[in-house]
Write a protein that holds these residues in place. Sequence first.
Motif, PDB file in Angstrom:
ATOM      1  N   GLY A  60       3.824  16.135 -17.732  1.00 21.47           N
ATOM      2  CA  GLY A  60       4.427  16.423 -16.436  1.00 21.47           C
ATOM      3  C   GLY A  60       4.352  15.242 -15.489  1.00 21.47           C
ATOM      4  N   ALA A  61       4.981  15.400 -14.345  1.00 19.85           N
ATOM      5  CA  ALA A  61       5.046  14.334 -13.343  1.00 19.85           C
ATOM      6  C   ALA A  61       3.760  14.309 -12.516  1.00 19.85           C
ATOM      7  CB  ALA A  61       6.243  14.568 -12.427  1.00 19.85           C
ATOM      8  N   PRO A  62       3.382  13.123 -12.002  1.00 21.06           N
ATOM      9  CA  PRO A  62       2.200  13.054 -11.127  1.00 21.06           C
ATOM     10  C   PRO A  62       2.437  13.833  -9.833  1.00 21.06           C
ATOM     11  CG  PRO A  62       3.288  10.909 -11.278  1.00 21.06           C
ATOM     12  CD  PRO A  62       4.007  11.831 -12.193  1.00 21.06           C
ATOM     13  N   VAL A  63       1.363  14.437  -9.315  1.00 23.32           N
ATOM     14  CA  VAL A  63       1.446  15.230  -8.094  1.00 23.32           C
ATOM     15  C   VAL A  63       0.321  14.785  -7.164  1.00 23.32           C
ATOM     16  CG1 VAL A  63       1.373  17.558  -7.120  1.00 23.32           C
ATOM     17  CG2 VAL A  63       2.383  17.189  -9.371  1.00 23.32           C
ATOM     18  N   ARG A  64       0.676  14.551  -5.881  1.00 25.03           N
ATOM     19  CA  ARG A  64      -0.313  14.179  -4.859  1.00 25.03           C
ATOM     20  C   ARG A  64      -0.756  15.406  -4.093  1.00 25.03           C
ATOM     21  NH1 ARG A  64       0.161   8.687  -1.354  1.00 25.03           N
ATOM     22  NH2 ARG A  64      -0.005   7.287  -3.112  1.00 25.03           N
ATOM     23  N   HIS A  65      -2.074  15.504  -3.891  1.00 25.06           N
ATOM     24  CA  HIS A  65      -2.663  16.612  -3.153  1.00 25.06           C
ATOM     25  C   HIS A  65      -3.429  16.050  -1.963  1.00 25.06           C
ATOM     26  CE1 HIS A  65      -1.693  19.320  -6.465  1.00 25.06           C
ATOM     27  NE2 HIS A  65      -2.095  18.345  -7.260  1.00 25.06           N
ATOM     28  N   PRO A  66      -3.281  16.636  -0.765  1.00 30.70           N
ATOM     29  CA  PRO A  66      -4.012  16.146   0.417  1.00 30.70           C
ATOM     30  C   PRO A  66      -5.521  16.206   0.181  1.00 30.70           C
ATOM     31  CG  PRO A  66      -2.392  17.805   1.039  1.00 30.70           C
ATOM     32  CD  PRO A  66      -2.449  17.788  -0.458  1.00 30.70           C
ATOM     33  N   LEU A  67      -6.233  15.176   0.651  1.00 26.77           N
ATOM     34  CA  LEU A  67      -7.676  15.084   0.466  1.00 26.77           C
ATOM     35  C   LEU A  67      -8.261  14.280   1.610  1.00 26.77           C
ATOM     36  CD1 LEU A  67     -10.041  15.573  -1.620  1.00 26.77           C
ATOM     37  CD2 LEU A  67      -9.552  13.272  -2.443  1.00 26.77           C
ATOM     38  N   GLU A  68      -9.213  14.859   2.325  1.00 31.75           N
ATOM     39  CA  GLU A  68      -9.889  14.150   3.411  1.00 31.75           C
ATOM     40  C   GLU A  68     -10.872  13.141   2.823  1.00 31.75           C
ATOM     41  OE1 GLU A  68      -9.124  14.299   6.632  1.00 31.75           O
ATOM     42  OE2 GLU A  68      -7.523  15.647   6.018  1.00 31.75           O
ATOM     43  N   PRO A  69     -11.158  12.033   3.521  1.00 32.18           N
ATOM     44  CA  PRO A  69     -12.042  10.992   2.974  1.00 32.18           C
ATOM     45  C   PRO A  69     -13.428  11.495   2.555  1.00 32.18           C
ATOM     46  CG  PRO A  69     -10.892  10.174   4.898  1.00 32.18           C
ATOM     47  CD  PRO A  69     -10.569  11.639   4.797  1.00 32.18           C
ATOM     48  N   ASP A  70     -13.994  12.485   3.256  1.00 32.44           N
ATOM     49  CA  ASP A  70     -15.336  12.963   2.922  1.00 32.44           C
ATOM     50  C   ASP A  70     -15.331  14.292   2.163  1.00 32.44           C
ATOM     51  OD1 ASP A  70     -14.353  14.407   5.025  1.00 32.44           O
ATOM     52  OD2 ASP A  70     -16.219  14.420   6.164  1.00 32.44           O
ATOM     53  N   GLN A  71     -14.170  14.733   1.736  1.00 35.71           N
ATOM     54  CA  GLN A  71     -14.036  16.003   1.019  1.00 35.71           C
ATOM     55  C   GLN A  71     -14.654  15.885  -0.370  1.00 35.71           C
ATOM     56  OE1 GLN A  71     -10.059  17.495   1.384  1.00 35.71           O
ATOM     57  NE2 GLN A  71     -10.341  19.049  -0.204  1.00 35.71           N
ATOM     58  N   GLU A  72     -15.464  16.886  -0.764  1.00 36.59           N
ATOM     59  CA  GLU A  72     -16.176  16.836  -2.045  1.00 36.59           C
ATOM     60  C   GLU A  72     -15.574  17.734  -3.123  1.00 36.59           C
ATOM     61  OE1 GLU A  72     -20.268  17.586  -1.250  1.00 36.59           O
ATOM     62  OE2 GLU A  72     -20.518  15.714  -0.146  1.00 36.59           O
TER      63      GLU A  72
END
Length: 137
Positions: A60-72
């Motif tokens: 499948g195609a690459p997918v971007r997901h939102p992520l905060e810098p300090d998110q674990e």
Amino acid sequence: MYTARETDVPLVGPLVYALQRAYSSSSHERGVGLGHGWSHSLAWSLVRHRRSLEVHAAFGAPVRHPLEPDQETLTVSGVGTFRIGPDFIVLADDEDVLYRFEATSREPVRSYRLTEVFDRARTSSRDEIFQRRRQLR
């Protein structure tokens, strides 16, 4: 054009895993060791950007997901939960199989490569799976 997934190497034991391959002309720019357009079930990779995680699933195609810098942690529907460490990311899929990715580059954009597949009991097919993956290259 594409082909249906074919199972080439079924691995049996405490951790059952099947090495599968498929071709898609829409993936002609991606090379994962089998030739451009071909992929296999261990061809996962991740790219961590400043505010997102880009998931390159095996098929499948690459997918971007939102992520905060300090998110674990990051939960992605239909994929599983990503646990994010300083130099690694572990994906727990919906079937309780875990995939460990290790960083292959530094900040600000970090790339991660799949290095191990295991279950919650730490039963690992790492050696056999990755030995076979090297044979495919």
